[in-house]
Write a protein that holds these residues in place. Sequence first.
Motif, mmCIF file in Angstrom:
data_model
loop_
_atom_site.group_PDB
_atom_site.id
_atom_site.type_symbol
_atom_site.label_atom_id
_atom_site.label_comp_id
_atom_site.label_asym_id
_atom_site.label_seq_id
_atom_site.Cartn_x
_atom_site.Cartn_y
_atom_site.Cartn_z
ATOM 1 N N ASN A 121 0.829 -1.182 0.024
ATOM 2 C CA ASN A 121 -0.043 -0.085 0.095
ATOM 3 C C ASN A 121 0.790 1.279 -0.184
ATOM 4 O O ASN A 121 0.416 2.228 -0.205
ATOM 5 C CB ASN A 121 -0.955 -0.114 1.202
ATOM 6 N N ILE A 122 2.203 1.092 0.377
ATOM 7 C CA ILE A 122 2.898 2.129 0.403
ATOM 8 C C ILE A 122 3.864 2.262 -0.788
ATOM 9 O O ILE A 122 4.554 1.373 -1.321
ATOM 10 C CB ILE A 122 4.011 2.095 1.685
ATOM 11 N N TRP A 123 3.501 3.444 -1.372
ATOM 12 C CA TRP A 123 4.344 3.726 -2.687
ATOM 13 C C TRP A 123 5.210 5.117 -2.606
ATOM 14 O O TRP A 123 4.813 5.965 -1.729
ATOM 15 C CB TRP A 123 3.309 4.051 -3.884
ATOM 16 N N LEU A 124 6.426 5.164 -3.296
ATOM 17 C CA LEU A 124 7.111 6.319 -3.103
ATOM 18 C C LEU A 124 7.217 6.868 -4.553
ATOM 19 O O LEU A 124 7.610 5.960 -5.391
ATOM 20 C CB LEU A 124 8.515 6.036 -2.536
ATOM 21 N N ALA A 125 7.300 8.070 -4.804
ATOM 22 C CA ALA A 125 7.246 8.506 -6.098
ATOM 23 C C ALA A 125 8.397 9.835 -6.167
ATOM 24 O O ALA A 125 8.088 10.543 -5.013
ATOM 25 C CB ALA A 125 6.273 8.847 -6.728
ATOM 26 N N GLY A 126 9.108 10.006 -7.043
ATOM 27 C CA GLY A 126 9.944 11.236 -7.120
ATOM 28 C C GLY A 126 9.894 11.952 -8.252
ATOM 29 O O GLY A 126 10.011 11.466 -9.494
ATOM 30 N N ALA A 127 9.543 13.191 -8.358
ATOM 31 C CA ALA A 127 9.669 14.132 -9.492
ATOM 32 C C ALA A 127 10.758 14.946 -9.700
ATOM 33 O O ALA A 127 11.379 15.087 -8.897
ATOM 34 C CB ALA A 127 8.228 15.243 -9.195
ATOM 35 N N ARG A 134 5.147 10.371 -0.848
ATOM 36 C CA ARG A 134 4.927 9.293 -0.065
ATOM 37 C C ARG A 134 3.255 8.991 0.165
ATOM 38 O O ARG A 134 2.567 9.683 0.319
ATOM 39 C CB ARG A 134 5.442 9.010 1.209
ATOM 40 N N SER A 135 2.974 7.759 -0.607
ATOM 41 C CA SER A 135 1.579 7.347 -0.248
ATOM 42 C C SER A 135 1.546 5.979 0.708
ATOM 43 O O SER A 135 2.114 5.185 0.160
ATOM 44 C CB SER A 135 0.988 7.193 -1.505
ATOM 45 N N THR A 136 0.255 6.178 1.300
ATOM 46 C CA THR A 136 0.029 4.978 2.178
ATOM 47 C C THR A 136 -1.387 3.931 1.867
ATOM 48 O O THR A 136 -1.444 3.303 2.361
ATOM 49 C CB THR A 136 0.069 5.269 3.769
ATOM 50 N N ASP A 137 -1.729 4.665 0.627
ATOM 51 C CA ASP A 137 -2.911 4.102 0.265
ATOM 52 C C ASP A 137 -3.002 3.832 -1.327
ATOM 53 O O ASP A 137 -3.983 4.056 -1.925
ATOM 54 C CB ASP A 137 -4.213 4.849 0.675
ATOM 55 N N GLN A 138 -1.765 3.325 -1.950
ATOM 56 C CA GLN A 138 -1.567 2.970 -3.130
ATOM 57 C C GLN A 138 -1.803 4.091 -4.152
ATOM 58 O O GLN A 138 -2.508 3.882 -5.150
ATOM 59 C CB GLN A 138 -2.530 1.983 -3.864
ATOM 60 N N THR A 145 7.745 14.499 1.294
ATOM 61 C CA THR A 145 8.256 14.222 2.392
ATOM 62 C C THR A 145 9.852 15.029 2.196
ATOM 63 O O THR A 145 10.591 14.729 3.185
ATOM 64 C CB THR A 145 8.844 12.840 2.370
ATOM 65 N N THR A 146 9.915 15.847 1.240
ATOM 66 C CA THR A 146 11.168 16.754 1.154
ATOM 67 C C THR A 146 10.689 18.061 1.142
ATOM 68 O O THR A 146 9.620 18.362 0.780
ATOM 69 C CB THR A 146 11.995 16.444 -0.266
ATOM 70 N N HIS A 147 11.487 19.158 1.739
ATOM 71 C CA HIS A 147 11.485 20.309 1.836
ATOM 72 C C HIS A 147 11.345 21.022 0.590
ATOM 73 O O HIS A 147 12.423 20.679 -0.240
ATOM 74 C CB HIS A 147 12.444 21.101 2.960
ATOM 75 N N PRO A 148 10.538 22.073 0.225
ATOM 76 C CA PRO A 148 10.815 22.730 -0.994
ATOM 77 C C PRO A 148 11.974 23.588 -1.099
ATOM 78 O O PRO A 148 12.244 23.868 -2.319
ATOM 79 C CB PRO A 148 9.563 23.685 -1.161
ATOM 80 N N ALA A 149 12.499 23.734 -0.227
ATOM 81 C CA ALA A 149 13.936 24.224 -0.396
ATOM 82 C C ALA A 149 15.189 23.393 -0.750
ATOM 83 O O ALA A 149 16.320 23.881 -0.960
ATOM 84 C CB ALA A 149 14.261 25.128 0.902
ATOM 85 N N MET A 150 14.814 22.144 -0.499
ATOM 86 C CA MET A 150 15.771 21.181 -0.788
ATOM 87 C C MET A 150 15.973 21.273 -2.364
ATOM 88 O O MET A 150 15.181 21.759 -3.268
ATOM 89 C CB MET A 150 15.678 19.911 -0.294
ATOM 90 N N LEU A 151 17.025 20.557 -3.146
ATOM 91 C CA LEU A 151 17.320 20.425 -4.373
ATOM 92 C C LEU A 151 16.536 19.203 -4.871
ATOM 93 O O LEU A 151 17.110 18.099 -4.331
ATOM 94 C CB LEU A 151 18.934 20.062 -4.920
ATOM 95 N N ASN A 152 15.482 19.261 -5.492
ATOM 96 C CA ASN A 152 14.285 18.505 -5.626
ATOM 97 C C ASN A 152 14.459 17.630 -6.928
ATOM 98 O O ASN A 152 13.348 17.347 -7.608
ATOM 99 C CB ASN A 152 12.912 19.040 -5.477
ATOM 100 N N SER A 153 15.486 17.363 -7.503
ATOM 101 C CA SER A 153 15.632 16.755 -8.989
ATOM 102 C C SER A 153 15.739 15.205 -8.636
ATOM 103 O O SER A 153 17.020 14.728 -8.622
ATOM 104 C CB SER A 153 16.837 17.330 -9.574
ATOM 105 N N VAL A 154 14.730 14.456 -8.448
ATOM 106 C CA VAL A 154 14.764 13.171 -8.156
ATOM 107 C C VAL A 154 14.775 12.245 -9.551
ATOM 108 O O VAL A 154 13.950 12.563 -10.368
ATOM 109 C CB VAL A 154 13.643 12.759 -7.090
#
Length: 929
Positions: A121-127, A134-138, A145-154
């Motif tokens: 049921n737990i999915w993780l996705a990175g944009a 993170r999702s706990t319901d599929q 789960t990451t702060h918008p000030a982080m470098l968010n190139s996943v």
Amino acid sequence: MQYKRLINCQIAITVTLIIAFASGCQQERVERKEIIIDAPSAIGTEEDPHARAAFERMQLVDPATHEIPELINQHQVNYARQVLAGQNHKARVTASEWRPLGPVNVGGRTRALAIDVTDENIWLAGAVSGGMYRSTDQGINWERTTHPAMLNSVTCIAQDTRPGFEHIWYYGTGELRGSSSRASGAPYRGDGIYRSVDGGETWDVLVSTSMNRPADFESPFNYVWDIVVDQSGSVYAALYGCVVKSDDGGQTWDVVLGPDLLHPELFVPPIEDLNESGAPFYTSVLLTDAGQLYASMSSFTALGYRSQYAGVYRRNAVDVWEEITPFGFPIEHDRTVMTYSPSQGNWLYVLTESASLNFWRFDGTNWQNRSQYLPAVQDTLPAIDTQDSYNVLARAHPLDPNIVFLGGTNLYRSTNGFSSSDQTTWIGGYDPDGTTAAKYPGHHPDQHELLFMPSDPNQVLSANDGGVRYTSQILAPKVTWQARNKGYVSSQFYTIALSKDEESNKAIGGMQDNGTYMKVFASENSSWKEILGGDGSYAATTPEEKFWYVSFQSGQTYRLTLNKENELTSFAEVDPVGGEGYLFINPYMLDPNNYNRMYMAAGRVVWRNDNLQQIPSGKQNPTSVNWSQIASTEGSSSAVSSLDISTHPAHVLYHGTSYGAVFKTIYTNTDTAQTDFVYQHVIQDDAGRESSGYISSIAIDPTDAQRTMFTYSNYHFPSVFFTPDGGQTVVDVSGNMEENPDGSGGGSSVRWCEIVPLQNGSYLYFLGTSTGLYSTTALDGAQTVWVKEADESIGNSVVSMLDYRSSDGKLIAATHGNGTFETNIEGTLEITPEPVEGSIEVLTAYPNPFEDQVTLLFSIPESGRAVVQVLNSAGQLIKTILNAEQFAGEVSVTWDGTNATGTPVDPGMYFYRVYYDGALKSGKLLYRN
């Protein structure tokens, strides 16, 4: 989404057309008809397949080097942190909080997707530009789960699946092929590998992978293609140029395949820029359930094609990597991806990008080339089309090694491992049932990942440029998909426009890959409604929400009407016949003094349309109706890149170009418009030639057209300028937006500016940048202090555009990867155009007599329906040339000497009649042919 050809995505809609007749004895007739709108969805045209990349690159290059500075993403984020650390948080100019608006139902480009082995049921996705979720319901709901000030190139993600270690996760950063918010010419550099020890709820960077080195590209961890964790806990990562291994959870690393780019100083001579290393551009690593490791290295490097490390590799029993590249494998090849099926662990499938797409199967001993059975060819709609290694996907079904899925723009399924072409089915991307490039129902083009649910492998997750999709029957003859993007706010906005109506919740914006959507509801993080597809470009609105204007890449622009349910009821293409040289995201705007009028950039010149409502509905071709070039705005070479039109006084236009010049035009609403040069910031480039930047935005003070701000978006170049006197004096007000006065260092790329007048006579100024939103209350030359806004919500997200409504102080910010945000500013000065006094008045008809076309100019005091008819000398109706809602002020309509069927009439005397609000005005027209 990227696509090499200009292709049309077809949208079928039912439109209610209401045709109203001026005569009181005639009744309204309602027709219901099916109208097809073809919305282009492309990375460029056949003539220029890299149009988007070229457009984005020219906004960012350092004018001195004509290149995008290395490591600029880290530098600008670090400098933004310094600015934030040094500011008083009470200095923010917006008193209220910034509210997230979503859209929560529109996902953006997603390369990283995973299912937790402890709970499916737990999915993780990175944009790519939106961070980790993170999702706990599929996937029904997502949380960031990451702060918008982080470098968010996943770009990739992996779980440590050993019993007792499943809470440990890793994700890699840095998109080397396909970045857009900072341009594909400037790959979206990452900041190493991040680690979570709480099941993906929080993340911290592995210090060993975050180099933070100055100036040059010195770390292969800037680009992480793949991560895998074996059953001993060793972490393998495919980086730029090499594959590395860590036996201590990422504290230390060793190169196990490829050149030792972790120690570039040991090369002879030492390497300061990894672009000069000749290392493989693309790498990958694959771990099977049985513990077998495979890797691939491209022959393509930043220096061209070289083959020293190129090929496919397998780690043998004594921990040595042996090359297993098959004979006949292309010598020159780019990105390679690999897959296997746990049901037949010895089989390996390899898909590689080269001059033509190659697909091979390896049975542990022998190779078989199955390339000839791949569907279609490159550059056609049915093709897999990996778009120069932008989207390359291969996955095998866990229970049947012959069921293989390959993805590029489209997603294909073969039930015999592509050993022939007669068992292949098109199951995603574009729609195989459409005649043009409509999206596959529920799915989206440009494939990046495909995952199988452990309990039922026929349930599949798909990651693409539209976020996350799900199907319960991947083997069905016709696969049915559904979006799983609620809360996965990763859409990449280019533009945004607020409704003009006070207290309205509506806004409309254009997004990369996902077209144009409308915000309807007042709630935070709400779902938005799709209006049109394609790559969404500029948008505009009118008072009372009578008309909405939307556009696609390269200037194709439409007028829309919507009903109370926000469904499309009519449309017309309004861009001009003869317009050319449009930018990929092409600016236009409506005149705030008269919303009948539009100004549009088209290459080297600005065009004006004096009455958009005269353009007939239902047409999908450029139009000549009421368009004319403003001849004085025509330049010699560079394109018009930004424009703004004044409110007080009216009819003053400023426009900027892609080569850094700003111009001012007066009497813009007339054929005698006059244009004068205002300013261009010029430097000497490294070759000793004059060089300038890209004008990204212009903001005219709505209370005083003499006061104007404009911005350059280039790195290492002063960003913000202001004139208080219509261009006689121009002052650099970049202030602390630049690390150094000449623009060098870690200063942000400034994308947009806005001037907000207050009731007390003061002003607020806002900047949308590549590291978030900034504001100031005072412009003081080089001492101007810009304060960072909304660091906890907008953070370091690229703010691509702002829009402001003076009637209630609403300000909206659109980001490239983090959705939209709004706030309300207190004490704003409401801006209204000069009122029109009296009743309807016919001003002139010119030229009269006429040969080709006559223009009838009249004015109305309030918005309302106007009808203009042409009659012959016997009083018979020849043609209704206008029957539409008009906005208060001047109304301009034209007649070209034809009747209702488009047939030229005989020369002679004709009469016009203008109906408005129960009044009638008439006059004579003499037609000479």
